[in-house]
Scaffold this motif. Sequence first.
Motif, PDB file in Angstrom:
ATOM      1  N   ILE A 184      26.508  53.710 -28.716  1.00  0.00           N
ATOM      2  CA  ILE A 184      25.673  52.567 -29.072  1.00  0.00           C
ATOM      3  C   ILE A 184      26.508  51.624 -29.930  1.00  0.00           C
ATOM      4  N   ILE A 185      26.530  50.351 -29.551  1.00  0.00           N
ATOM      5  CA  ILE A 185      27.256  49.336 -30.309  1.00  0.00           C
ATOM      6  C   ILE A 185      26.251  48.260 -30.717  1.00  0.00           C
ATOM      7  N   VAL A 186      26.165  48.018 -32.009  1.00  0.00           N
ATOM      8  CA  VAL A 186      25.213  47.044 -32.543  1.00  0.00           C
ATOM      9  C   VAL A 186      25.893  45.683 -32.612  1.00  0.00           C
ATOM     10  N   GLU A 187      25.306  44.708 -31.921  1.00  0.00           N
ATOM     11  CA  GLU A 187      25.790  43.328 -31.995  1.00  0.00           C
ATOM     12  C   GLU A 187      25.059  42.649 -33.138  1.00  0.00           C
ATOM     13  N   VAL A 218      19.695  53.138 -37.450  1.00  0.00           N
ATOM     14  CA  VAL A 218      19.217  52.558 -36.187  1.00  0.00           C
ATOM     15  C   VAL A 218      20.039  53.094 -35.022  1.00  0.00           C
ATOM     16  N   LYS A 219      21.371  53.133 -35.184  1.00  0.00           N
ATOM     17  CA  LYS A 219      22.229  53.661 -34.117  1.00  0.00           C
ATOM     18  C   LYS A 219      21.879  55.101 -33.790  1.00  0.00           C
ATOM     19  N   PHE A 273      25.994  51.141 -24.602  1.00  0.00           N
ATOM     20  CA  PHE A 273      24.869  50.210 -24.721  1.00  0.00           C
ATOM     21  C   PHE A 273      25.155  49.262 -25.874  1.00  0.00           C
ATOM     22  N   TYR A 274      25.058  47.977 -25.592  1.00  0.00           N
ATOM     23  CA  TYR A 274      25.167  46.955 -26.625  1.00  0.00           C
ATOM     24  C   TYR A 274      23.747  46.530 -26.963  1.00  0.00           C
ATOM     25  N   ILE A 275      23.369  46.699 -28.240  1.00  0.00           N
ATOM     26  CA  ILE A 275      21.997  46.411 -28.641  1.00  0.00           C
ATOM     27  C   ILE A 275      21.978  45.320 -29.691  1.00  0.00           C
TER      28      ILE A 275
END
Length: 163
Positions: free
Chosen positions: A76-79, A94-95, A153-155
């Motif tokens: 998971i990658i947070v933008e 969150v991740k 996944f980019y979130i």
Amino acid sequence: MNKPLQNRANRLQQAGLFIAGIIIGGALFMALYQHQFNTIVLQNKTLLAENTDLQGKLADLQQYKRSGSVVKSVEIIVEEEEDNRLDDISKVEVKNRVKQDLSIFKGQPISQLPGRIRIARHTFHNKIYANILEKDYAVDIKMAFLIQTELRFYIAVQEVREN
């Protein structure tokens, strides 16, 4: 004025200044100590989360090492946007929650991913994660990429504000 009285007053004034210096120095020391301790706690939480993530990846790779065309890990990658920054602890939490929800993709055949990712994007459209450091966050999947056997996944994460 009497000379002995003036000497006592000077000594009392010097003692008062010395005690005030001790108090101010102690307060400055505690402020620096608290700042350093807070920095260490934040780094510790970040490193613990990274360690847990790496241990999970290692376990997944060992579990699926005999399978060729399945998803072996989910990342998971947070933008982050400039106006909507998350603090490190909230970002890690969150991740972790999103990764736990999307871990259903581990072990899935790669040939079945396109339809399942569409369903996941629909399911995660503005999904609310409640009570993360006493705040609520809305998560939206922006992109999903499959790189060899790793699904990324980019979130986008936004804090939910009550009006």
